[in-house]
Design a protein around this motif. Structure first.
Motif, PDB file in Angstrom:
ATOM      1  N   GLU A  49       0.830  -1.203   0.000  1.00  0.00           N
ATOM      2  CA  GLU A  49       0.000   0.000   0.000  1.00  0.00           C
ATOM      3  C   GLU A  49       0.867   1.257   0.000  1.00  0.00           C
ATOM      4  O   GLU A  49       0.586   2.224  -0.723  1.00  0.00           O
ATOM      5  CB  GLU A  49      -0.929   0.004   1.217  1.00  0.00           C
ATOM      6  N   LEU A  50       1.911   1.258   0.811  1.00  0.00           N
ATOM      7  CA  LEU A  50       2.815   2.412   0.853  1.00  0.00           C
ATOM      8  C   LEU A  50       3.530   2.591  -0.481  1.00  0.00           C
ATOM      9  O   LEU A  50       3.689   3.711  -0.969  1.00  0.00           O
ATOM     10  CB  LEU A  50       3.832   2.245   1.987  1.00  0.00           C
ATOM     11  N   ALA A  51       3.946   1.473  -1.072  1.00  0.00           N
ATOM     12  CA  ALA A  51       4.630   1.546  -2.366  1.00  0.00           C
ATOM     13  C   ALA A  51       3.687   2.085  -3.441  1.00  0.00           C
ATOM     14  O   ALA A  51       4.070   2.931  -4.263  1.00  0.00           O
ATOM     15  CB  ALA A  51       5.156   0.174  -2.761  1.00  0.00           C
ATOM     16  N   ALA A  52       2.444   1.629  -3.442  1.00  0.00           N
ATOM     17  CA  ALA A  52       1.472   2.099  -4.425  1.00  0.00           C
ATOM     18  C   ALA A  52       1.188   3.588  -4.264  1.00  0.00           C
ATOM     19  O   ALA A  52       0.860   4.277  -5.235  1.00  0.00           O
ATOM     20  CB  ALA A  52       0.182   1.297  -4.312  1.00  0.00           C
ATOM     21  N   ALA A  53       1.340   4.095  -3.030  1.00  0.00           N
ATOM     22  CA  ALA A  53       1.102   5.513  -2.762  1.00  0.00           C
ATOM     23  C   ALA A  53       2.293   6.383  -3.132  1.00  0.00           C
ATOM     24  O   ALA A  53       2.182   7.617  -3.089  1.00  0.00           O
ATOM     25  CB  ALA A  53       0.754   5.710  -1.290  1.00  0.00           C
ATOM     26  N   GLY A  54       3.428   5.754  -3.442  1.00  0.00           N
ATOM     27  CA  GLY A  54       4.577   6.539  -3.874  1.00  0.00           C
ATOM     28  C   GLY A  54       5.841   6.368  -3.069  1.00  0.00           C
ATOM     29  O   GLY A  54       6.840   7.039  -3.334  1.00  0.00           O
ATOM     30  N   ALA A  55       5.835   5.470  -2.075  1.00  0.00           N
ATOM     31  CA  ALA A  55       7.055   5.239  -1.296  1.00  0.00           C
ATOM     32  C   ALA A  55       8.095   4.523  -2.156  1.00  0.00           C
ATOM     33  O   ALA A  55       7.800   3.516  -2.793  1.00  0.00           O
ATOM     34  CB  ALA A  55       6.748   4.414  -0.053  1.00  0.00           C
ATOM     35  N   ASP A  56       9.310   5.041  -2.166  1.00  0.00           N
ATOM     36  CA  ASP A  56      10.419   4.385  -2.859  1.00  0.00           C
ATOM     37  C   ASP A  56      11.139   3.391  -1.944  1.00  0.00           C
ATOM     38  O   ASP A  56      11.671   2.388  -2.400  1.00  0.00           O
ATOM     39  CB  ASP A  56      11.423   5.423  -3.358  1.00  0.00           C
ATOM     40  N   THR A  57      11.159   3.716  -0.654  1.00  0.00           N
ATOM     41  CA  THR A  57      11.780   2.850   0.353  1.00  0.00           C
ATOM     42  C   THR A  57      10.877   2.813   1.573  1.00  0.00           C
ATOM     43  O   THR A  57      10.360   3.849   1.996  1.00  0.00           O
ATOM     44  CB  THR A  57      13.169   3.388   0.776  1.00  0.00           C
ATOM     45  N   VAL A  58      10.663   1.619   2.127  1.00  0.00           N
ATOM     46  CA  VAL A  58       9.940   1.462   3.390  1.00  0.00           C
ATOM     47  C   VAL A  58      10.917   0.881   4.400  1.00  0.00           C
ATOM     48  O   VAL A  58      11.481  -0.193   4.183  1.00  0.00           O
ATOM     49  CB  VAL A  58       8.708   0.545   3.237  1.00  0.00           C
ATOM     50  N   VAL A  59      11.120   1.619   5.486  1.00  0.00           N
ATOM     51  CA  VAL A  59      12.071   1.213   6.520  1.00  0.00           C
ATOM     52  C   VAL A  59      11.290   0.740   7.736  1.00  0.00           C
ATOM     53  O   VAL A  59      10.522   1.509   8.337  1.00  0.00           O
ATOM     54  CB  VAL A  59      13.000   2.381   6.913  1.00  0.00           C
ATOM     55  N   LEU A  60      11.464  -0.518   8.094  1.00  0.00           N
ATOM     56  CA  LEU A  60      10.695  -1.123   9.184  1.00  0.00           C
ATOM     57  C   LEU A  60      11.407  -0.927  10.514  1.00  0.00           C
ATOM     58  O   LEU A  60      12.575  -1.287  10.671  1.00  0.00           O
ATOM     59  CB  LEU A  60      10.495  -2.614   8.904  1.00  0.00           C
ATOM     60  N   ARG A  61      10.676  -0.368  11.460  1.00  0.00           N
ATOM     61  CA  ARG A  61      11.165  -0.232  12.831  1.00  0.00           C
ATOM     62  C   ARG A  61      10.494  -1.334  13.646  1.00  0.00           C
ATOM     63  O   ARG A  61       9.387  -1.180  14.144  1.00  0.00           O
ATOM     64  CB  ARG A  61      10.842   1.152  13.381  1.00  0.00           C
ATOM     65  N   VAL A  62      11.181  -2.462  13.761  1.00  0.00           N
ATOM     66  CA  VAL A  62      10.567  -3.689  14.267  1.00  0.00           C
ATOM     67  C   VAL A  62      10.541  -3.686  15.794  1.00  0.00           C
ATOM     68  O   VAL A  62      11.553  -3.427  16.452  1.00  0.00           O
ATOM     69  CB  VAL A  62      11.323  -4.927  13.752  1.00  0.00           C
ATOM     70  N   ALA A  63       9.363  -3.993  16.344  1.00  0.00           N
ATOM     71  CA  ALA A  63       9.184  -4.078  17.798  1.00  0.00           C
ATOM     72  C   ALA A  63       8.952  -5.527  18.190  1.00  0.00           C
ATOM     73  O   ALA A  63       8.439  -6.328  17.417  1.00  0.00           O
ATOM     74  CB  ALA A  63       7.995  -3.230  18.230  1.00  0.00           C
ATOM     75  N   GLY A  64       9.348  -5.845  19.412  1.00  0.00           N
ATOM     76  CA  GLY A  64       9.107  -7.190  19.919  1.00  0.00           C
ATOM     77  C   GLY A  64      10.323  -8.090  19.772  1.00  0.00           C
ATOM     78  O   GLY A  64      11.401  -7.678  19.347  1.00  0.00           O
ATOM     79  N   ALA A  65      10.118  -9.351  20.149  1.00  0.00           N
ATOM     80  CA  ALA A  65      11.219 -10.317  20.184  1.00  0.00           C
ATOM     81  C   ALA A  65      11.659 -10.706  18.779  1.00  0.00           C
ATOM     82  O   ALA A  65      10.875 -10.679  17.833  1.00  0.00           O
ATOM     83  CB  ALA A  65      10.776 -11.565  20.953  1.00  0.00           C
ATOM     84  N   GLU A  66      12.932 -11.052  18.666  1.00  0.00           N
ATOM     85  CA  GLU A  66      13.519 -11.566  17.428  1.00  0.00           C
ATOM     86  C   GLU A  66      13.190 -10.700  16.206  1.00  0.00           C
ATOM     87  O   GLU A  66      12.536 -11.149  15.261  1.00  0.00           O
ATOM     88  CB  GLU A  66      13.063 -13.010  17.186  1.00  0.00           C
ATOM     89  N   PRO A  67      13.642  -9.459  16.210  1.00  0.00           N
ATOM     90  CA  PRO A  67      13.296  -8.559  15.104  1.00  0.00           C
ATOM     91  C   PRO A  67      13.770  -9.059  13.743  1.00  0.00           C
ATOM     92  O   PRO A  67      13.079  -8.862  12.738  1.00  0.00           O
ATOM     93  CB  PRO A  67      13.981  -7.243  15.485  1.00  0.00           C
ATOM     94  N   LEU A  68      14.915  -9.724  13.685  1.00  0.00           N
ATOM     95  CA  LEU A  68      15.398 -10.213  12.395  1.00  0.00           C
ATOM     96  C   LEU A  68      14.552 -11.383  11.889  1.00  0.00           C
ATOM     97  O   LEU A  68      14.354 -11.533  10.677  1.00  0.00           O
ATOM     98  CB  LEU A  68      16.872 -10.613  12.492  1.00  0.00           C
TER      99      LEU A  68
END
Length: 290
Positions: A259-278
């Motif tokens: 949805e973000l990409a369709a709206a025009g985002a070139d890069t989406v950077v995830l700020r991961v919360a919780g255990a085992e983010p990777l």
């Protein structure tokens, strides 16, 4: 899906000594970007970027963001040029206003935040191009400053901004715009329109930061994200339910990215919360077909 870069943030609350290993593991997962933070009292953005770049081989590293009031444009350009020469093509330099309360706390609040940001970005970009800069601005003064070792490939300088006048400014003076966590597709479209109103061309990039939590239990996901969502809601001045997140089951999180990409985002950077983010990051990448 519109082609979009996927990034991950090394959260400011994570100890800096964990950054090299995290960066290597993120690179092995196939993520495109790793973004580091410079918030007052946490870690230094330029030094964190140097650590991440040195620990990896191809990962692009973004600084999101250096507050203009805390940085001399000349010194910032020197630091960025060093990184860009050693790691060509792998750096994105984010500059923003900084949180007003923090700037006041260190005696660095500018008279005109808009003027300071515009003059800082303009000066840094010119210095990185190898130009000799003469500037007698409202907030910045440079008397014939020039880099001895400018980068062969100047890194993109992007503005981390939120409000309409600042978004227009970004379109006028920066290579791209960084949009803070909590903004959804409609706001991405609005940010693009405001940047274009300011003069942004088709090459002006939009990088969208997003809170992320991936799990099969909706209640647990909501509870994990609650502190971040409520804090960001207060900062943005909106109800918590209006804070956009990339969350839910892996497929649902992937859909939010689309949805973000369709709206025009070139890069989406995830700020991961919780255990085992990777592990969470890996699930999202697989759901995206990466």
């Amino acid at each position: 899906m519109t082609t979009v870069r996927i990034g991950v943030m090394y959260d400011r609350d994570w100890a800096p000594e964990g950054l090299p290993g995290f960066a290597r593991e993120a690179e092995a997962l196939g993520v495109d970007d790793l973004w580091v933070v410079e918030d007052l009292g946490w870690n230094g953005g330029v030094s964190a970027a140097a650590v991440a770049l040195g620990a990896t081989e191809r990962l692009r590293v973004g600084i999101g963001i250096t507050p203009a009031p805390l940085r001399s444009p000349a010194l910032l350009a020197m630091e960025l040029a060093t990184l860009a020469r050693v790691f060509p093509g792998r750096l994105v330099a984010g500059i923003g206003h900084g949180v007003r309360e923090w700037m006041v706390a260190v005696g660095a609040a500018p008279r005109s935040p808009l003027a300071l940001l515009e003059e800082t970005i303009g000066a840094v970009r010119a210095l990185l191009r190898g130009e000799r800069v003469e500037l007698e601005g409202r907030e910045v003064r440079l008397d014939g400053v020039q880099l001895v070792h400018p980068p062969v490939e100047p890194p993109p300088v992007v503005a981390g901004v939120v409000r309409p006048r600042s978004l227009e400014l970004s379109g006028r003076v920066a290579d791209g715009t960084v949009i803070a966590e909590g903004h959804g597709p409609r706001e991405v479209e609005s940010a693009r329109a405001l940047a274009e109103k300011g003069g942004a061309g088709p090459g002006h990039t939009l990088t969208v930061l997003a809170f992320c939590c991936v799990g099969d239990d909706p209640r647990q996901v909501e509870e994990t994200l609650r502190p971040q969502v409520e804090g960001q809601a207060a900062w943005l001045g909106r109800p918590a339910e209006q804070v956009f997140t990339v969350s839910g089951r892996a497929g649902e999180a992937a859909d939010r990215i689309r949805e973000l990409a369709a709206a025009g985002a070139d890069t989406v950077v995830l700020r991961v919360a919780g255990a085992e983010p990777l592990r969470q990051l890996g699930r999202v990448l697989r759901a995206l077909g990466r």
